[in-house]
Design a protein around this motif. Structure first.
Motif, PDB file in Angstrom:
ATOM      1  N   ILE A 155       0.527  -1.070  -0.030  1.00  0.00           N
ATOM      2  CA  ILE A 155      -0.434   0.094  -0.331  1.00  0.00           C
ATOM      3  C   ILE A 155       0.456   1.229  -0.120  1.00  0.00           C
ATOM      4  N   ARG A 156       0.953   2.241  -0.789  1.00  0.00           N
ATOM      5  CA  ARG A 156       2.075   3.176  -0.806  1.00  0.00           C
ATOM      6  C   ARG A 156       0.191   4.845  -0.824  1.00  0.00           C
ATOM      7  N   ARG A 157       0.935   5.262  -0.332  1.00  0.00           N
ATOM      8  CA  ARG A 157      -0.271   6.705  -0.460  1.00  0.00           C
ATOM      9  C   ARG A 157       0.554   8.152  -0.820  1.00  0.00           C
ATOM     10  N   VAL A 158       0.673   8.884  -1.830  1.00  0.00           N
ATOM     11  CA  VAL A 158       1.778   9.941  -2.626  1.00  0.00           C
ATOM     12  C   VAL A 158       0.925  11.248  -1.604  1.00  0.00           C
ATOM     13  N   LEU A 159       1.460  12.177  -1.419  1.00  0.00           N
ATOM     14  CA  LEU A 159       0.965  13.196  -0.472  1.00  0.00           C
ATOM     15  C   LEU A 159       1.702  14.373  -1.378  1.00  0.00           C
ATOM     16  N   HIS A 160       0.784  15.357  -1.473  1.00  0.00           N
ATOM     17  CA  HIS A 160       1.501  16.205  -2.859  1.00  0.00           C
ATOM     18  C   HIS A 160       0.819  17.452  -1.894  1.00  0.00           C
ATOM     19  N   GLY A 161       1.681  18.040  -1.260  1.00  0.00           N
ATOM     20  CA  GLY A 161       1.103  19.374  -0.488  1.00  0.00           C
ATOM     21  C   GLY A 161       0.955  20.772  -1.105  1.00  0.00           C
ATOM     22  N   HIS A 162       1.344  20.888  -2.359  1.00  0.00           N
ATOM     23  CA  HIS A 162       1.061  22.334  -2.564  1.00  0.00           C
ATOM     24  C   HIS A 162      -0.549  21.773  -3.234  1.00  0.00           C
ATOM     25  N   SER A 163      -0.829  20.659  -3.313  1.00  0.00           N
ATOM     26  CA  SER A 163      -2.672  21.057  -3.742  1.00  0.00           C
ATOM     27  C   SER A 163      -3.504  20.100  -2.710  1.00  0.00           C
ATOM     28  N   ASN A 164      -2.708  19.782  -1.459  1.00  0.00           N
ATOM     29  CA  ASN A 164      -3.417  19.483  -0.002  1.00  0.00           C
ATOM     30  C   ASN A 164      -4.109  17.755  -0.683  1.00  0.00           C
ATOM     31  N   SER A 165      -3.602  16.678  -1.321  1.00  0.00           N
ATOM     32  CA  SER A 165      -4.078  15.966  -1.816  1.00  0.00           C
ATOM     33  C   SER A 165      -3.324  14.666  -2.338  1.00  0.00           C
ATOM     34  N   SER A 166      -3.745  13.296  -1.991  1.00  0.00           N
ATOM     35  CA  SER A 166      -3.425  12.213  -2.196  1.00  0.00           C
ATOM     36  C   SER A 166      -3.684  11.331  -2.488  1.00  0.00           C
ATOM     37  N   VAL A 167      -2.843  10.253  -3.611  1.00  0.00           N
ATOM     38  CA  VAL A 167      -3.450   8.975  -4.425  1.00  0.00           C
ATOM     39  C   VAL A 167      -2.955   7.954  -3.350  1.00  0.00           C
ATOM     40  N   TRP A 168      -3.700   7.587  -3.744  1.00  0.00           N
ATOM     41  CA  TRP A 168      -3.740   5.635  -2.640  1.00  0.00           C
ATOM     42  C   TRP A 168      -3.511   5.073  -4.406  1.00  0.00           C
ATOM     43  N   TYR A 169      -2.306   3.996  -3.769  1.00  0.00           N
ATOM     44  CA  TYR A 169      -2.052   3.037  -4.853  1.00  0.00           C
ATOM     45  C   TYR A 169      -1.522   1.217  -3.831  1.00  0.00           C
ATOM     46  N   LEU A 170      -2.309   0.786  -4.879  1.00  0.00           N
ATOM     47  CA  LEU A 170      -2.075  -1.091  -4.095  1.00  0.00           C
ATOM     48  C   LEU A 170      -1.981  -2.023  -4.793  1.00  0.00           C
ATOM     49  N   ASN A 171      -0.745  -2.516  -4.540  1.00  0.00           N
ATOM     50  CA  ASN A 171       0.339  -3.156  -5.587  1.00  0.00           C
ATOM     51  C   ASN A 171       0.417  -2.309  -6.512  1.00  0.00           C
ATOM     52  N   GLY A 172       0.789  -1.485  -6.668  1.00  0.00           N
ATOM     53  CA  GLY A 172       1.353  -0.200  -7.393  1.00  0.00           C
ATOM     54  C   GLY A 172       0.473   0.522  -8.881  1.00  0.00           C
ATOM     55  N   VAL A 173      -1.195  -0.424  -8.373  1.00  0.00           N
ATOM     56  CA  VAL A 173      -2.514   0.578  -9.468  1.00  0.00           C
ATOM     57  C   VAL A 173      -3.015   0.920  -8.318  1.00  0.00           C
ATOM     58  N   GLN A 174      -3.037   1.931  -8.879  1.00  0.00           N
ATOM     59  CA  GLN A 174      -4.076   3.566  -8.585  1.00  0.00           C
ATOM     60  C   GLN A 174      -5.378   3.370  -7.858  1.00  0.00           C
ATOM     61  N   LYS A 175      -5.818   3.622  -6.747  1.00  0.00           N
ATOM     62  CA  LYS A 175      -7.016   2.879  -5.864  1.00  0.00           C
ATOM     63  C   LYS A 175      -7.579   3.752  -5.050  1.00  0.00           C
ATOM     64  N   LYS A 176      -9.580   4.251  -4.986  1.00  0.00           N
ATOM     65  CA  LYS A 176      -9.815   5.142  -4.268  1.00  0.00           C
ATOM     66  C   LYS A 176      -9.036   4.033  -2.885  1.00  0.00           C
ATOM     67  N   MET A 177      -9.135   5.079  -2.119  1.00  0.00           N
ATOM     68  CA  MET A 177      -9.770   5.283  -0.463  1.00  0.00           C
ATOM     69  C   MET A 177      -9.681   4.261   0.034  1.00  0.00           C
ATOM     70  N   SER A 178     -11.627   3.927  -0.808  1.00  0.00           N
ATOM     71  CA  SER A 178     -11.771   3.032   0.302  1.00  0.00           C
ATOM     72  C   SER A 178     -11.784   1.699   0.030  1.00  0.00           C
ATOM     73  N   ASP A 179     -10.929   1.535  -1.509  1.00  0.00           N
ATOM     74  CA  ASP A 179     -10.798   0.413  -2.002  1.00  0.00           C
ATOM     75  C   ASP A 179      -9.412  -0.321  -0.970  1.00  0.00           C
ATOM     76  N   VAL A 180      -8.760   0.707  -0.367  1.00  0.00           N
ATOM     77  CA  VAL A 180      -7.851   0.344   0.439  1.00  0.00           C
ATOM     78  C   VAL A 180      -8.735  -0.113   1.412  1.00  0.00           C
ATOM     79  N   LYS A 181      -8.738   0.689   2.337  1.00  0.00           N
ATOM     80  CA  LYS A 181      -9.066   0.499   3.739  1.00  0.00           C
ATOM     81  C   LYS A 181     -10.215  -0.835   3.346  1.00  0.00           C
ATOM     82  N   ALA A 182     -10.473  -1.513   2.464  1.00  0.00           N
ATOM     83  CA  ALA A 182     -11.299  -2.250   2.638  1.00  0.00           C
ATOM     84  C   ALA A 182      -9.963  -4.032   2.790  1.00  0.00           C
ATOM     85  N   VAL A 183      -9.850  -3.582   2.281  1.00  0.00           N
ATOM     86  CA  VAL A 183      -8.115  -4.824   2.288  1.00  0.00           C
ATOM     87  C   VAL A 183      -7.387  -4.697   3.336  1.00  0.00           C
ATOM     88  N   VAL A 184      -7.320  -3.454   4.085  1.00  0.00           N
ATOM     89  CA  VAL A 184      -6.716  -3.664   5.654  1.00  0.00           C
ATOM     90  C   VAL A 184      -7.967  -4.167   5.815  1.00  0.00           C
TER      91      VAL A 184
END
Length: 86
Positions: free
Chosen positions: A27-56
């Motif tokens: 699980i990887r979360r990429v944080l972008h400070g300039h836009s105050n946003s983040s992107v989640w990845y599950l095994n290298g594939v971009q996913k919604k936060m809800s998908d990552v939370k379901a796996v956890v």
């Protein structure tokens, strides 16, 4: 901000979760400070936060309490653990 400042560079947090001895989930979360946003990845594939939370949740990992405490008498044993045991 000027282009090229450290605030323009994304940061990330990554964790490998072991399902079995030879299979793990990254699980990887990429944080972008300039836009105050983040992107989640599950095994290298971009996913919604809800998908990552379901796996956890499916792995029965409790992340609601971000603080954990270790008794002093266990610190010595903990320092001997390998990455998988931690």
């Amino acid at each position: 901000m000027k282009s090229g400042t450290p605030d323009d560079q994304p940061s990330f947090v990554e964790v490998d979760l072991y399902e079995t001895a030879d299979k793990y989930i990254t699980i990887r979360r990429v944080l972008h400070g300039h836009s105050n946003s983040s992107v989640w990845y599950l095994n290298g594939v971009q996913k919604k936060m809800s998908d990552v939370k379901a796996v956890v949740r499916a792995l029965a990992i409790d992340v609601d309490n971000l603080c954990s405490f270790m008794p002093q008498d266990r610190v010595g044993a903990f320092s001997q653990y390998n990455g998988k045991e931690i």
